[in-house]
Design an enzyme around this catalytic site. Structure first.
Site, short mmCIF file in Angstrom:
data_model
loop_
_atom_site.label_atom_id
_atom_site.label_comp_id
_atom_site.label_asym_id
_atom_site.label_seq_id
_atom_site.Cartn_x
_atom_site.Cartn_y
_atom_site.Cartn_z
N GLY A 1 0.83 -1.08 -0.07
CA GLY A 1 0.12 0.03 0.10
C GLY A 1 0.94 1.17 -0.05
N ASP B 1 1.60 3.60 2.51
CA ASP B 1 2.45 3.91 3.56
C ASP B 1 3.15 2.57 3.71
N LEU C 1 -0.74 -2.33 8.75
CA LEU C 1 -1.13 -1.17 8.05
C LEU C 1 -2.16 -1.60 7.06
N GLN D 1 -9.17 -2.22 4.37
CA GLN D 1 -10.10 -1.49 3.41
C GLN D 1 -10.10 -0.15 3.99
N SER E 1 -6.78 6.00 13.11
CA SER E 1 -7.09 6.90 12.07
C SER E 1 -7.80 8.03 12.68
N GLU F 1 -10.06 9.59 11.33
CA GLU F 1 -11.35 9.24 10.84
C GLU F 1 -12.38 8.72 12.11
N TYR G 1 -16.04 2.50 8.01
CA TYR G 1 -14.53 2.65 8.07
C TYR G 1 -14.14 2.92 9.72
N LYS H 1 -12.19 0.92 12.58
CA LYS H 1 -11.08 1.41 13.10
C LYS H 1 -10.99 1.65 14.73
N HIS I 1 -2.67 11.54 4.99
CA HIS I 1 -1.27 11.81 4.44
C HIS I 1 -1.37 11.22 3.08
N ARG J 1 -0.49 7.47 -3.35
CA ARG J 1 -1.83 7.50 -2.76
C ARG J 1 -2.48 6.87 -4.08
P1 NAP Z 1 -3.62 1.91 1.43
O1 NAP Z 1 -2.78 2.39 0.38
O2 NAP Z 1 -5.21 1.43 0.85
O3 NAP Z 1 -3.18 0.35 1.49
C1 NAP Z 1 -3.85 -0.75 2.17
C2 NAP Z 1 -3.08 -1.97 2.23
O4 NAP Z 1 -3.88 -2.92 2.92
C3 NAP Z 1 -2.80 -2.51 0.60
O5 NAP Z 1 -1.46 -3.09 0.70
C4 NAP Z 1 -3.67 -3.74 0.65
O6 NAP Z 1 -3.33 -4.68 -0.30
C5 NAP Z 1 -3.72 -4.07 1.94
N1 NAP Z 1 -4.99 -5.09 2.32
C6 NAP Z 1 -6.43 -4.77 1.93
N2 NAP Z 1 -6.98 -5.74 2.52
C7 NAP Z 1 -6.13 -6.66 3.17
C8 NAP Z 1 -6.26 -7.91 3.62
N3 NAP Z 1 -7.63 -8.37 4.00
N4 NAP Z 1 -5.37 -8.58 4.06
C9 NAP Z 1 -3.94 -8.38 3.85
N5 NAP Z 1 -3.76 -7.02 3.20
C10 NAP Z 1 -4.66 -6.13 2.85
O7 NAP Z 1 -3.61 2.55 2.59
P2 NAP Z 1 -2.51 3.53 3.11
O8 NAP Z 1 -3.02 5.10 2.80
O9 NAP Z 1 -1.11 3.01 2.89
O10 NAP Z 1 -2.94 3.26 5.02
C11 NAP Z 1 -2.24 2.57 5.57
C12 NAP Z 1 -3.09 2.03 6.92
O11 NAP Z 1 -3.04 3.56 7.63
C13 NAP Z 1 -4.55 1.85 6.79
O12 NAP Z 1 -4.84 0.91 7.62
C14 NAP Z 1 -5.26 3.07 6.91
O13 NAP Z 1 -6.55 2.81 7.06
C15 NAP Z 1 -4.62 3.58 7.70
N6 NAP Z 1 -4.38 4.98 7.63
C16 NAP Z 1 -4.45 5.75 6.57
C17 NAP Z 1 -4.39 7.37 6.73
C18 NAP Z 1 -4.06 7.98 5.35
O14 NAP Z 1 -4.24 9.03 5.36
N7 NAP Z 1 -3.32 7.48 4.35
C19 NAP Z 1 -4.70 7.94 7.74
C20 NAP Z 1 -4.94 7.22 8.80
C21 NAP Z 1 -4.89 5.78 9.04
P3 NAP Z 1 -3.86 -4.53 -2.04
O15 NAP Z 1 -3.50 -3.13 -2.34
O16 NAP Z 1 -3.17 -5.71 -2.52
O17 NAP Z 1 -5.34 -4.64 -1.85
O1 G4F Z 2 -9.36 11.64 0.25
P1 G4F Z 2 -10.72 11.43 1.10
O2 G4F Z 2 -11.13 10.14 0.50
O3 G4F Z 2 -10.12 10.78 2.29
P2 G4F Z 2 -10.65 10.56 3.77
O4 G4F Z 2 -12.40 10.15 3.59
O5 G4F Z 2 -10.52 11.70 4.66
O6 G4F Z 2 -10.06 9.38 4.44
C1 G4F Z 2 -8.72 9.19 4.40
O7 G4F Z 2 -8.08 9.62 5.58
C2 G4F Z 2 -8.56 9.07 6.71
C3 G4F Z 2 -7.80 9.88 7.90
O8 G4F Z 2 -8.66 10.64 8.41
C4 G4F Z 2 -7.81 7.53 6.73
F1 G4F Z 2 -7.94 6.75 7.74
C5 G4F Z 2 -8.78 6.91 5.23
O9 G4F Z 2 -8.08 5.61 5.39
C6 G4F Z 2 -8.14 7.86 4.53
O10 G4F Z 2 -7.04 7.47 3.94
O11 G4F Z 2 -11.54 12.38 1.15
C7 G4F Z 2 -11.21 13.66 2.01
C8 G4F Z 2 -12.36 14.48 1.70
C9 G4F Z 2 -13.67 13.94 2.28
O12 G4F Z 2 -14.40 15.10 2.91
C10 G4F Z 2 -14.53 13.84 1.06
O13 G4F Z 2 -15.82 13.79 1.21
O14 G4F Z 2 -12.63 15.05 0.35
C11 G4F Z 2 -14.02 14.83 -0.09
N1 G4F Z 2 -14.17 14.80 -1.42
C12 G4F Z 2 -14.68 15.53 -2.23
N2 G4F Z 2 -14.97 15.03 -3.40
C13 G4F Z 2 -13.86 13.61 -1.85
C14 G4F Z 2 -14.35 13.69 -3.35
N3 G4F Z 2 -13.23 12.46 -1.71
C15 G4F Z 2 -13.01 11.51 -2.75
N4 G4F Z 2 -12.22 10.34 -2.28
N5 G4F Z 2 -13.43 11.71 -3.77
C16 G4F Z 2 -14.09 12.75 -4.40
O15 G4F Z 2 -14.38 12.93 -5.25
#
Ligand code: NAP
Ligand code: G4F
Length: 327
Positions: A12, A14, A83, A86, A128, A130, A154, A158, A184, A189
């Site tokens: 993924g 991260d 990490l 879904q 998160s 969230e 989601y 979490k 992040h 992404r």
């Molecule tokens: P991501 O890009 O969506 O990566 C998720 C990873 O989990 C992918 O490698 C995916 O594999 C794997 N995965 C999904 N379902 C699985 C399963 N059943 N068993 C094993 N692996 C599975 O997410 P990310 O942005 O790197 O975020 C990393 C973690 O931080 C996540 O838990 C997310 O919820 C959390 N988080 C993210 C943010 C953010 O802003 N990025 C903020 C707060 C928390 P495939 O790609 O092969 O499906």
């Molecule tokens: O980029 P987003 O889909 O991220 P969201 O929903 O904040 O979630 C991300 O951050 C969480 C941490 O707070 C993580 F835990 C989670 O795994 C994920 O990484 O949406 C950001 C904002 C939302 O308010 C959404 O309603 O953007 C708004 N938005 C507006 N138009 C949209 C769109 N989001 C998406 N994905 N697509 C749009 O077209």
């Protein structure tokens, strides 16, 4: 001898940056991949380290307890980074049960596997922002003490993972830390998250490959940092002498409208000409505003971000301009 780390979600956003970071630090890194019918799609984010002798990949799934036990017995890690998830909030409304199984119960499977195979390992759980839902402290920030009140399947999953990690930490004296990370981003992404969707579509419009960017809620605000800064924070959290919970954020938030204006400004494009909204991108319940207070991360661990919102968005736009120019 160097340490060994195990990463779920290694392919993924991260997981890929974290694996590179740890290998650079001399770790042996193990990771699991969820099986995908198109094998080429699985590892493109970790191409740079794919052939490194210190990287070990095997198939495994958070909802398959046996697969976790087998790999943990084999690699006996010092540190575990959970990490995998879904991770898409909007999609969690379409697949709430699957999201609860992977993002919630999946964590419990991992904790049980660790108890069976390597109970002394340190565990990082990807919590998160969230989880806070629309709760905001009086000063406008969310922090470790802000009540959790999720507004999506989601977020609910979490919260379960976060709470079960605290419960196992207290019940079984395990070293488990929750990093409560705010949004992040990076060029890695998924392009259905809003920052990368905007960067990618703006680049396509600039190059004449697209005519429109269609978005949902433009008023929501997010505290956007760079994934590279946040994987460094994950590692710092596990080097701390005691397990604990930490908020990681920049403390600065912007609206989706500001994000669009900024990116289109970088490319000298007129927002009014190209951007539309469509209710299909709205969520049944919206999380309106996020802004994190990471004082604890800064004072206890000495973490601070190196990227700004502006330098991060520029990197993402440059990535897509380069990608479509070379195509
Ligand atoms: P991501 O890009 O969506 O990566 C998720 C990873 O989990 C992918 O490698 C995916 O594999 C794997 N995965 C999904 N379902 C699985 C399963 N059943 N068993 C094993 N692996 C599975 O997410 P990310 O942005 O790197 O975020 C990393 C973690 O931080 C996540 O838990 C997310 O919820 C959390 N988080 C993210 C943010 C953010 O802003 N990025 C903020 C707060 C928390 P495939 O790609 O092969 O499906
Ligand atoms: O980029 P987003 O889909 O991220 P969201 O929903 O904040 O979630 C991300 O951050 C969480 C941490 O707070 C993580 F835990 C989670 O795994 C994920 O990484 O949406 C950001 C904002 C939302 O308010 C959404 O309603 O953007 C708004 N938005 C507006 N138009 C949209 C769109 N989001 C998406 N994905 N697509 C749009 O077209």
């Amino acid at each position: 001898m160097g340490k060994t780390a195990f990463i779920t979600g290694i392919n993924g956003q991260d997981g890929s940056y974290l694996a590179e970071f740890l290998i650079e630090k001399g770790y042996t890194v193990w990771g699991i991949l969820k099986r995908n019918s198109v094998a080429e799609n699985q590892t493109y984010r970790i191409d740079s380290i794919r052939n490194n002798p210190n990287l070990h990949l095997s198939y495994g799934d958070l909802i398959d307890l046996a697969s976790l036990v087998h790999v943990l017995q084999k690699c006996q890690p010092d540190e575990i980074y959970n990490l995998a998830a879904q991770s898409h909030v909007r999609i969690s409304f379409d697949q709430p049960i699957y999201t609860a199984q992977v993002t919630g119960i999946g964590t419990l499977n991992l904790l049980e596997a660790v108890r069976l195979a390597c109970p002394k390992a340190r565990i990082y759980q990807a919590s998160s922002s969230e989880m806070f839902g629309n709760n905001i402290d009086a000063d406008g920030y969310q922090r470790e003490t802000t009540a959790l009140s999720p507004v999506s399947p989601y977020g609910c999953a979490k919260v379960f993972s976060h709470n079960i990690c605290c419960n196992y930490r207290n019940s079984y004296n395990m070293f488990i830390s929750n990093g409560i990370l705010f949004n992040h981003e990076s060029p890695r992404r998924g392009s259905n998250f809003v920052t990368n969707k905007v960067a990618k579509e703006a680049a396509k419009i600039k190059l004449g490959l697209s005519q429109k960017l269609v978005l949902g809620n433009m008023e929501a605000t997010r505290d956007w940092g760079h994934a590279k800064d946040y994987v460094r924070a994950m590692w710092m959290i596990l080097q701390h002498d005691t397990p604990d919970d930490f908020v990681c954020a920049t403390g600065i938030s912007h609206s989706v409208q500001y994000l669009v204006d900024y990116v289109f400004g970088l490319l000298d494009l007129d927002v009014n000409q190209y951007v539309e909204t469509d209710p299909r991108y709205l969520r049944p319940e919206e999380l309106r505003d996020l802004k994190g207070d990471c004082t604890k991360m800064k004072t206890a661990l000495g973490w601070k971000p190196e990227y700004t919102f502006e330098s991060m968005m520029k990197e993402m736009v440059d990535y897509w301009m380069d990608f479509y120019t070379k195509k």
